[in-house]
Design an enzyme around this catalytic site. Sequence first.
Site, PDB file in Angstrom:
ATOM      1  CD  GLU A  87       8.034  12.696 -15.029  1.00  0.00           C
ATOM      2  OE1 GLU A  87       7.839  13.520 -15.939  1.00  0.00           O
ATOM      3  OE2 GLU A  87       8.346  13.017 -13.874  1.00  0.00           O
TER       4      GLU A  87
ATOM      5  CE  LYS B 128      10.495  21.090 -10.283  1.00  0.00           C
ATOM      6  NZ  LYS B 128       9.549  20.040 -10.087  1.00  0.00           N
TER       7      LYS B 128
ATOM      8  CB  SER C  57      12.506  23.057 -14.814  1.00  0.00           C
ATOM      9  OG  SER C  57      11.691  24.214 -14.872  1.00  0.00           O
TER      10      SER C  57
ATOM     11  CG  HIS D 188      -1.643  -1.246   1.480  1.00  0.00           C
ATOM     12  ND1 HIS D 188      -2.832  -1.594   0.883  1.00  0.00           N
ATOM     13  CD2 HIS D 188      -1.291  -2.307   2.251  1.00  0.00           C
ATOM     14  CE1 HIS D 188      -3.195  -2.802   1.294  1.00  0.00           C
ATOM     15  NE2 HIS D 188      -2.274  -3.264   2.122  1.00  0.00           N
TER      16      HIS D 188
END
Length: 471
Positions: free
Chosen positions: A290, A283, A277, A156
């Site tokens: 992704e 970043k 970024s 979980h």
Amino acid sequence: MAQLWGGRFTKETDRLVYDFNASLRFDKRLFHQDIEGSIAHVVMLSKQGILTVEEKDVIIKGLTGIREDVEEGKLAIDERYEDIHSFVEANLIDRVGDAGKKLHTGRSRNDQVALDMRLYTRMKVLEIDAHLEKLLRVILDTMEENIETYMPGFTHLQKAQPTTLAHHYGAYFEMFKRDRQRMKDIFKRMNYCPLGAGALAGTTYPLDRNYTAVLMGFEGPTLNSMDSVADRDYLIEFLAALSTVMMHLSRFSEEIIIWNSNEYQFVELDDAYSTGSSIMPQKKNPDIAELVRGKTGRVYGALMAILTTMKGIPLAYNKDMQEDKEVSFDAFDTVEDCLTLFTGMLGTMKFKKDRMAKSAMNGFTNATDAADYLVNKGVPFRDAHGIIGRLVLYCIDKNTSIDALSLEELQAISDKFGSDVYEAISLKTCVEKRLTAGAPGPDAMREVIKLHKAYLEQEEKFFSDKVFAEN
Ligand code: ARG
């Protein structure tokens, strides 16, 4: 507009109809397979006395000439032709004249395209398998180096029990190993040759289908000529297997994204495999992971598209089946790219082992082991579960962990606790004692790694034989 079938028509095809119908734009990928299949076909026709040896030689010379010229960029596969089969045949006739007109004897574009697509897909099955093998080797290397790299195991997405990086990666080894097994299954089932099925009902020429099958490395010919031209099961199976590969890559990507997050900081992605970024200078984003996660949908989409295309098609060939190509090619490319990039990212990713171990130490990952400790002291498991539950509550209240409590605090909850408890619930012991087959304990892990090594060697042999047969 160059077509193979003008005879029966009195009018030109409407331009829009021609464009809608034509497939060269995408089936030019099958160029090499089309030439290979045509060469096998004429070799067989001449062996059977359907073509003379001279005709065969002239045709083969013409076909190999076309192949060379395309490879060297001297001949463009331009869109004046309806499909790749027309391109090859028209160019052959241009080059060798009347002999070229005999290439299509005893053949239809239906069995021709069935063959081309099967040859191409079979090659892709082997290529994907080779990519999977590389990925498995990267995973196995990481496993070998991290038998004692502790980290929390989750259920979980909550810390559950301690495990190791080797064990966690071992789960992915199993997944990608099954993916390879699926490639092997598909290869075996699909490796039958549809050439000679004709349009749907075979031909009246005495073709030797066994011979062409063997020439092109197939197990033998397919056994029903209608099925031969109407079957795309192998593509559906392959796309289903590729969808499963993507599902595995996507889950793994999701974990890497989590591990790379500011909150976790379990891993450091290599600069070459991450991006920045345009506005936020701090970043470093896990874009590759992704994108792999994101591209999974495209591959599932291809599977759905072909399943849906095939579901309403009466036997035998129907033009609907031309729709098998674009989505399949896109899926093949996508999976190959994802496997390449993902493997590179994985191979260069660094682990922050201290943070991983620290994370494994808090969150009560040793609660089960503390309960097991009491069981060993004669407390029934259900009672032990209750005692440790109360202990956890106490720790939460005091913002501490079980192993940081004093013996007095422990004994206040159960007099079964002795000073040996600290050793029994240490991170090291928690992992080391898990020695059932498939568990993270180092000895169990070493056993599994040995099996994986043996598996990789034997599997490599099976496929390198096939790759060899391919060339
Ligand atoms: N481009 C066609 C395909 O991909 C080739 C087969 C054409 N056959 C036919 N009967 N029109 O399916």
